[in-house]
Design an enzyme around this catalytic site. Structure first.
Site, PDB file in Angstrom:
ATOM      1  N   ASP A  69      -9.245  -1.563  46.791  1.00  8.67           N
ATOM      2  CA  ASP A  69     -10.640  -1.065  47.043  1.00  8.67           C
ATOM      3  C   ASP A  69     -10.473  -0.352  48.624  1.00  8.67           C
ATOM      4  O   ASP A  69     -10.960   0.762  48.794  1.00  8.67           O
ATOM      5  CB  ASP A  69     -11.639  -2.361  46.883  1.00  8.67           C
ATOM      6  CG  ASP A  69     -11.146  -3.416  47.695  1.00  8.67           C
ATOM      7  OD1 ASP A  69      -9.987  -3.588  48.479  1.00  8.67           O
ATOM      8  OD2 ASP A  69     -11.798  -4.630  47.830  1.00  8.67           O
ATOM      9  N   ASP A  71      -1.661 -12.928  48.871  1.00  6.89           N
ATOM     10  CA  ASP A  71      -1.729 -12.647  47.541  1.00  6.89           C
ATOM     11  C   ASP A  71      -0.409 -11.738  47.698  1.00  6.89           C
ATOM     12  O   ASP A  71       0.226 -11.427  48.467  1.00  6.89           O
ATOM     13  CB  ASP A  71      -2.781 -11.665  47.184  1.00  6.89           C
ATOM     14  CG  ASP A  71      -4.146 -12.539  47.382  1.00  6.89           C
ATOM     15  OD1 ASP A  71      -4.119 -13.550  46.938  1.00  6.89           O
ATOM     16  OD2 ASP A  71      -4.848 -12.113  48.215  1.00  6.89           O
ATOM     17  N   ASP A 105      -5.439 -16.972  52.237  1.00  4.69           N
ATOM     18  CA  ASP A 105      -4.345 -17.196  51.086  1.00  4.69           C
ATOM     19  C   ASP A 105      -3.435 -15.942  51.277  1.00  4.69           C
ATOM     20  O   ASP A 105      -3.716 -15.015  51.879  1.00  4.69           O
ATOM     21  CB  ASP A 105      -4.849 -16.797  49.698  1.00  4.69           C
ATOM     22  CG  ASP A 105      -6.237 -15.834  49.795  1.00  4.69           C
ATOM     23  OD1 ASP A 105      -5.944 -14.800  50.104  1.00  4.69           O
ATOM     24  OD2 ASP A 105      -7.173 -16.220  49.114  1.00  4.69           O
TER      25      ASP A 105
HETATM   26  P1  ATP Z   1      -9.959 -12.316  51.355  1.00  4.27           P
HETATM   27  O1  ATP Z   1      -9.015 -13.218  50.224  1.00  4.27           O
HETATM   28  O2  ATP Z   1      -9.790 -12.687  52.545  1.00  4.27           O
HETATM   29  O3  ATP Z   1     -11.385 -12.678  50.642  1.00  4.27           O
HETATM   30  P2  ATP Z   1      -8.846 -10.099  50.117  1.00  4.27           P
HETATM   31  O4  ATP Z   1      -8.861  -8.946  50.515  1.00  4.27           O
HETATM   32  O5  ATP Z   1      -7.263 -10.944  49.845  1.00  4.27           O
HETATM   33  O6  ATP Z   1      -9.599 -11.116  51.048  1.00  4.27           O
HETATM   34  P3  ATP Z   1      -8.952 -10.875  47.227  1.00  4.27           P
HETATM   35  O7  ATP Z   1      -9.999 -11.161  46.539  1.00  4.27           O
HETATM   36  O8  ATP Z   1      -7.801 -12.203  47.424  1.00  4.27           O
HETATM   37  O9  ATP Z   1      -9.363 -10.308  48.796  1.00  4.27           O
HETATM   38  O10 ATP Z   1      -8.020  -9.766  46.514  1.00  4.27           O
HETATM   39  C1  ATP Z   1      -6.946  -9.403  46.894  1.00  4.27           C
HETATM   40  C2  ATP Z   1      -6.401  -7.976  47.065  1.00  4.27           C
HETATM   41  O11 ATP Z   1      -6.734  -7.473  45.756  1.00  4.27           O
HETATM   42  C3  ATP Z   1      -7.360  -7.182  47.881  1.00  4.27           C
HETATM   43  O12 ATP Z   1      -6.833  -7.198  49.326  1.00  4.27           O
HETATM   44  C4  ATP Z   1      -7.831  -6.009  47.339  1.00  4.27           C
HETATM   45  O13 ATP Z   1      -6.248  -5.031  47.529  1.00  4.27           O
HETATM   46  C5  ATP Z   1      -7.484  -6.399  45.801  1.00  4.27           C
HETATM   47  N1  ATP Z   1      -8.830  -6.471  45.185  1.00  4.27           N
HETATM   48  C6  ATP Z   1      -9.614  -7.436  45.314  1.00  4.27           C
HETATM   49  N2  ATP Z   1     -10.778  -7.183  44.554  1.00  4.27           N
HETATM   50  C7  ATP Z   1     -10.563  -5.879  44.424  1.00  4.27           C
HETATM   51  C8  ATP Z   1     -11.710  -5.054  43.799  1.00  4.27           C
HETATM   52  N3  ATP Z   1     -12.969  -5.705  43.232  1.00  4.27           N
HETATM   53  N4  ATP Z   1     -11.468  -3.791  43.586  1.00  4.27           N
HETATM   54  C9  ATP Z   1      -9.967  -3.250  43.924  1.00  4.27           C
HETATM   55  N5  ATP Z   1      -9.366  -4.129  44.476  1.00  4.27           N
HETATM   56  C10 ATP Z   1      -9.516  -5.428  44.770  1.00  4.27           C
HETATM   57 MG    MG Z   2      -6.944 -12.672  49.216  1.00  4.09          MG
END
Ligand code: ATP
Ligand code: MG
Length: 433
Positions: free
Chosen positions: A148, A74, A72
């Site tokens: 994170d 973001d 995805d």
């Molecule tokens: P994926 O979508 O591939 O699982 P992602 O890193 O994009 O990985 P998401 O849950 O979509 O994960 O979150 C988007 C972004 O938001 C992350 O890359 C991070 O920067 C931030 N983020 C998400 N969850 C947290 C958290 N629990 N604490 C801090 N930052 C977070």
């Molecule tokens: Mg994501």
């Protein structure tokens, strides 16, 4: 030096990290710009046209730099959720109370747009150092420190094709390191789910998880018990489907998180190597399906993990003299009840699991009419895969696995003579699974 400070309920934490901006211009990085979804570019453009800053952020930037296909895209912006809503109107829905953000619907996809977090005033709620609600908006450099891992805190400016890096994320990716931003103990306390994310990104991306982080996870693991169990289920499924669950399983055991999510299964695999090997087979199987772009469902692996305790409960009830069907339903209900305080398994998933298990009992009946209803059951496919999996550790299932494998490629006449033929003895099946 700017500290990111969170205040609330008299608790104050400092995240001693200095956001130092390094910019990587188009000719200084390898991010394949063409792979960014057109709609994501359009959303960013619209926000910029409306006078805001907006960047591609998070997993998409990270995955593109690692040469992977993002699942995805973001977006992060300085527009508040209400301002985002006013730009996208009926294509936008504001979601989340704990962490308010905007979902924008474009094409067949949903794009998550988060307002930069940071600053010192706004709607922030902490309980014993854990962030319960975070709607404090700030500037991009503050937002970076709230994320994170350094690999997740990269901002990509689609117009200049520049990466903004405030936490050394590009270097960490190049060096294969999973670095948590700030102090591990306080970041894991703020949001214990980050511990599960650490294991997932480490396994999925092959980024090194340091001993320091592992130690901090072991120390803070019990805080996961304060996270809403529905969120834990979602995280468990993301872990199951990370593409390298075989490895994640070992790490989860090593850092003692498996016992937090599935305490009963954890106790069983500690003593019973065969049961542990069943899970290894299951995880390997799902990893392979994902590699082959085959579909996966949250029902399957949840059914596998809970099967271990289910079997014990089922056998216990059978030994008390109950009939197999009653025992199966009672044992299923018991297992779901026991799991509930740790992970909230949605009702629909529970029903799917119940059906897969019920079919394991039905597979024992290999003659007469019931064969048809088993074969045409909507969960036949998943239940058959489950049977094959059980067959990997239980040799006396070979008769069943052969029967249900062969029947799938037989003609209707062939099936008929196989299940109704004169030579067939209609044996009463035993209750054992
Ligand atoms: P994926 O979508 O591939 O699982 P992602 O890193 O994009 O990985 P998401 O849950 O979509 O994960 O979150 C988007 C972004 O938001 C992350 O890359 C991070 O920067 C931030 N983020 C998400 N969850 C947290 C958290 N629990 N604490 C801090 N930052 C977070
Ligand atoms: Mg994501």
């Amino acid at each position: 030096m700017r500290h990111y400070t969170t205040k609330g309920n008299g608790t104050e934490q400092k995240n001693l990290m200095d956001p130092q901006l390094t910019q990587y211009k188009a000719n200084q990085h390898q991010l394949p710009h063409k792979e960014i979804a057109g709609h994501a570019k359009k959303i960013i453009d619209m926000l910029i046209q409306a006078g805001f800053d907006a960047y591609l952020v998070g997993g998409a930037v990270r995955d593109l730099l690692l040469g992977l296909h993002p699942k995805d895209f973001d977006i992060a912006t300085n527009a508040t959720p209400e301002q985002i809503k006013s730009v996208f109107r009926n294509k936008c829905r504001l979601i989340g109370r704990r962490f308010r953000l905007a979902h924008v619907y474009m094409g067949n996809a949903i794009y998550e747009i988060a307002t930069f977090r940071g600053g010192s005033s706004g709607d922030l709620l902490l309980k014993k150092g854990q962030i319960i609600r975070d709607n404090v908006f700030g500037a991009v450099d503050e937002d970076a420190l709230r994320r994170d891992f350094s690999c997740n805190a990269l901002y990509y400016d689609i117009n200049s094709q520049t990466i903004l890096d405030y936490t050394g994320g590009v270097k960490d990716i190049q060096q294969g390191q999973l670095k948590l931003i700030g102090n591990p103990d306080s970041r894991f306390t703020e949001d214990p789910v980050r511990m599960l994310r650490a294991v997932r990104f480490h396994s999925k991306l092959g980024l090194h998880l340091s001993d320091e982080l592992k130690k901090s996870i072991i120390k803070n693991r019990n805080n996961l018990k304060n996270v809403p169990t529905a969120r834990l289920f979602d995280e468990a499924i993301k872990m199951f489907h990370c593409g390298n669950m075989l490895h994640a399983f070992d790490v989860l055991i090593e850092v003692q998180l498996f016992e937090i999510l599935f305490p009963a299964a954890d106790r069983i695999i500690e003593k019973d190597k065969k049961m542990k090997s069943l899970l290894y087979h299951a995880f390997k199987n799902t990893d392979q399906r994902l590699k082959n772009n085959q579909s996966v469902t949250p029902v399957f692996l949840t059914a596998c993990v809970l099967w271990l305790e289910f079997l014990l409960a089922y056998q216990h009830i059978i030994n008390k003299g109950k009939n197999p069907h009653d025992a199966l339903h009672t044992a299923t209900t018991l297992v779901m009840e026991q799991q509930r305080p740790y992970l909230a398994i949605p009702k629909a998933i529970q029903n799917g699991i119940r059906q897969i298990w019920l079919l394991q009992l039905r597979f024992k009946k290999m003659s007469g009419k019931p064969v048809y209803s088993t074969l045409h059951h909507p969960r036949f496919r998943a239940a058959y895969d489950f049977l094959l999996l059980r067959g990997q550790i239980k040799t006396d299932l070979s008769h069943q696995t052969e029967f249900w494998t062969n029947i799938q490629t037989m003609s209707p006449e062939g099936i008929k003579s196989m299940i109704f033929g004169k030579h067939i003895k209609h044996k009463k099946t035993t209750p054992e699974l």
